[in-house]
Design a protein around this motif. Structure first.
Motif, short mmCIF file in Angstrom:
data_model
loop_
_atom_site.label_atom_id
_atom_site.label_comp_id
_atom_site.label_asym_id
_atom_site.label_seq_id
_atom_site.Cartn_x
_atom_site.Cartn_y
_atom_site.Cartn_z
N LEU A 182 -60.96 -63.80 -83.61
CA LEU A 182 -60.98 -62.48 -84.23
C LEU A 182 -59.99 -61.53 -83.55
CD1 LEU A 182 -64.80 -62.05 -84.87
CD2 LEU A 182 -63.00 -62.11 -86.61
N VAL A 183 -59.90 -61.58 -82.23
CA VAL A 183 -58.97 -60.70 -81.51
C VAL A 183 -57.53 -61.03 -81.91
CG1 VAL A 183 -58.01 -60.19 -79.22
CG2 VAL A 183 -60.48 -60.24 -79.55
N ILE A 184 -57.17 -62.30 -81.92
CA ILE A 184 -55.80 -62.71 -82.26
C ILE A 184 -55.48 -62.34 -83.70
CG2 ILE A 184 -54.31 -64.72 -82.62
CD1 ILE A 184 -55.77 -65.97 -80.17
N THR A 185 -56.39 -62.62 -84.61
CA THR A 185 -56.16 -62.30 -86.03
C THR A 185 -56.04 -60.80 -86.24
OG1 THR A 185 -57.40 -64.29 -86.63
CG2 THR A 185 -57.06 -62.65 -88.36
N THR A 186 -56.87 -60.03 -85.55
CA THR A 186 -56.81 -58.57 -85.67
C THR A 186 -55.49 -58.05 -85.14
OG1 THR A 186 -59.21 -58.46 -85.43
CG2 THR A 186 -58.00 -56.41 -85.15
N ARG A 187 -55.04 -58.56 -84.01
CA ARG A 187 -53.75 -58.13 -83.45
C ARG A 187 -52.61 -58.43 -84.42
NH1 ARG A 187 -54.46 -60.31 -77.30
NH2 ARG A 187 -55.72 -58.57 -76.55
N ARG A 188 -52.61 -59.63 -84.97
CA ARG A 188 -51.54 -60.00 -85.91
C ARG A 188 -51.55 -59.09 -87.14
NH1 ARG A 188 -52.27 -66.53 -85.52
NH2 ARG A 188 -51.17 -66.77 -83.54
N GLU A 189 -52.72 -58.78 -87.64
CA GLU A 189 -52.81 -57.92 -88.81
C GLU A 189 -52.38 -56.49 -88.48
OE1 GLU A 189 -53.19 -57.16 -92.75
OE2 GLU A 189 -53.23 -59.10 -91.75
N CYS A 190 -52.71 -56.02 -87.29
CA CYS A 190 -52.28 -54.67 -86.86
C CYS A 190 -50.75 -54.62 -86.78
CB CYS A 190 -52.88 -54.32 -85.50
SG CYS A 190 -54.65 -53.95 -85.55
N ILE A 191 -50.16 -55.66 -86.23
CA ILE A 191 -48.69 -55.71 -86.12
C ILE A 191 -48.06 -55.73 -87.51
CG2 ILE A 191 -46.77 -57.20 -85.41
CD1 ILE A 191 -48.57 -57.97 -82.95
N ARG A 192 -48.67 -56.48 -88.43
CA ARG A 192 -48.16 -56.51 -89.81
C ARG A 192 -48.22 -55.13 -90.45
NH1 ARG A 192 -49.46 -56.33 -94.71
NH2 ARG A 192 -51.69 -56.16 -94.35
N VAL A 193 -49.32 -54.42 -90.24
CA VAL A 193 -49.47 -53.08 -90.81
C VAL A 193 -48.45 -52.13 -90.20
CG1 VAL A 193 -51.01 -51.06 -90.86
CG2 VAL A 193 -51.88 -53.31 -91.48
N LEU A 194 -48.24 -52.20 -88.90
CA LEU A 194 -47.25 -51.34 -88.25
C LEU A 194 -45.84 -51.65 -88.73
CD1 LEU A 194 -48.68 -51.25 -84.61
CD2 LEU A 194 -48.68 -49.39 -86.28
N ALA A 195 -45.53 -52.92 -88.90
CA ALA A 195 -44.20 -53.29 -89.39
C ALA A 195 -43.99 -52.77 -90.81
CB ALA A 195 -44.03 -54.81 -89.35
N PHE A 196 -45.03 -52.85 -91.64
CA PHE A 196 -44.92 -52.34 -93.00
C PHE A 196 -44.73 -50.83 -92.99
CE2 PHE A 196 -46.87 -50.46 -96.78
CZ PHE A 196 -46.09 -51.05 -97.75
N ARG A 197 -45.43 -50.15 -92.11
CA ARG A 197 -45.34 -48.69 -92.04
C ARG A 197 -43.93 -48.25 -91.67
NH1 ARG A 197 -48.88 -45.92 -87.83
NH2 ARG A 197 -50.54 -47.11 -88.79
N LYS A 198 -43.21 -49.04 -90.88
CA LYS A 198 -41.83 -48.69 -90.52
C LYS A 198 -40.92 -48.70 -91.73
CE LYS A 198 -41.87 -50.25 -85.76
NZ LYS A 198 -41.31 -51.18 -84.79
N ARG A 199 -41.27 -49.51 -92.75
CA ARG A 199 -40.44 -49.60 -93.94
C ARG A 199 -40.73 -48.49 -94.93
NH1 ARG A 199 -41.77 -55.23 -95.94
NH2 ARG A 199 -43.17 -55.38 -94.23
N VAL A 200 -41.80 -47.76 -94.76
CA VAL A 200 -42.19 -46.70 -95.69
C VAL A 200 -41.46 -45.42 -95.31
CG1 VAL A 200 -44.11 -45.30 -96.50
CG2 VAL A 200 -44.43 -47.74 -96.12
#
Length: 195
Positions: free
Chosen positions: A88-106
Motif C-alpha cells: 500500500l505504501v509503494i502503490t500510494t507513493r507511485r500514485e502521488c507521483i503520477r498526480v504530481l506529474a500530471f499537475r505539472k502539465r496543467v
C-alpha cells in the motif's frame, strides 16, 4: 535500553498484528466484505499519511486514496498478505507521483478561450514544410521562364502592385498585351509546377 521481556512482548504484538492483517487480506481476497472493510479501516491512516507526505490537496489525496484501494481490490489475489502494508505504501507513493506529474502539465488561466486562440493560429509542422517546399518549386519554375516574363510577373506581384501604364512604359510592352502575356506566363508556370 528496554528490558528483554518488554522487547519480546512488542515483537510478539507486532507479529500477531501482521498475522491478523494477513488473515483479513486473505479473507477479503475470497470475497469477504467485512474483512475488506476491516482492511480498509486498518490501513486507511497509512495511505492518508503517505498522501500527506506529498503535500497533496485534499481532493488529490482523496483521489489517490480511491485509486490505491481500487488497485488493491484488483490485485488482492496477487499481493503477499503479510506485506500488504508495504504494498500500500509503494502503490500510494507511485500514485502521488503520477498526480504530481500530471499537475505539472496543467496550466491555469483565467481566460476561458485562452487555448482556443493558440490552437487556431498554430500551423501544423507538415503544413509549414509543404509550404516551404512549394515556395522553392515556384521559385525554380519562375527562374525557368524567359527574363522578360520574370520581370513582368515581378512587377505585377509587387506590393503595392504597379499600374499597367507604368509596367508598359518600363518593359516597353503595349498595355493591351500585358494581360494576355500574364495569362501565358501563368499557364506555363502551372505546367512546370504540375510536372
Amino acid at each position: 535500553m528496554p528490558h528483554p521481556d518488554v522487547t519480546s512482548d512488542i515483537d510478539a504484538k507486532e507479529s500477531t498484528a501482521r498475522s491478523e492483517a494477513a488473515r483479513l487480506v486473505e479473507q477479503a481476497a475470497q470475497g469477504d466484505q467485512a474483512a475488506w472493510r476491516r482492511v480498509v479501516d486498518q490501513y486507511s491512516r497509512l495511505v492518508f499519511a503517505v498522501t500527506r507526505s506529498f503535500r497533496l490537496s485534499d481532493s488529490d489525496a482523496g483521489d489517490v486514496s480511491q485509486v490505491v484501494w481500487l488497485r488493491l481490490l484488483e490485485h488482492i489475489d496477487r499481493v503477499d498478505p503479510v506485506r500488504v502494508g508495504a504494498w500500500l505504501v509503494i502503490t500510494t507513493r507511485r500514485e502521488c507521483i503520477r498526480v504530481l506529474a500530471f499537475r505539472k502539465r496543467v496550466v491555469l488561466t483565467y481566460e476561458p478561450d485562452a487555448f482556443e486562440v493558440v490552437g487556431g493560429e498554430q500551423p501544423e509542422l507538415d503544413a509549414e514544410l509543404i509550404a516551404d517546399e512549394r515556395a522553392v518549386d515556384v521559385r525554380r519554375a519562375l527562374e525557368s521562364l524567359p527574363d522578360r516574363w520574370q520581370q513582368l510577373l515581378g512587377l505585377l506581384m509587387a506590393d503595392p502592385p504597379m499600374p499597367y501604364a507604368e509596367i508598359s512604359a518600363k518593359l516597353d510592352i503595349p498595355i493591351g498585351s500585358i494581360g494576355p502575356i500574364r495569362g501565358r506566363c501563368l499557364d506555363k508556370l502551372r505546367v512546370l509546377l504540375a510536372s
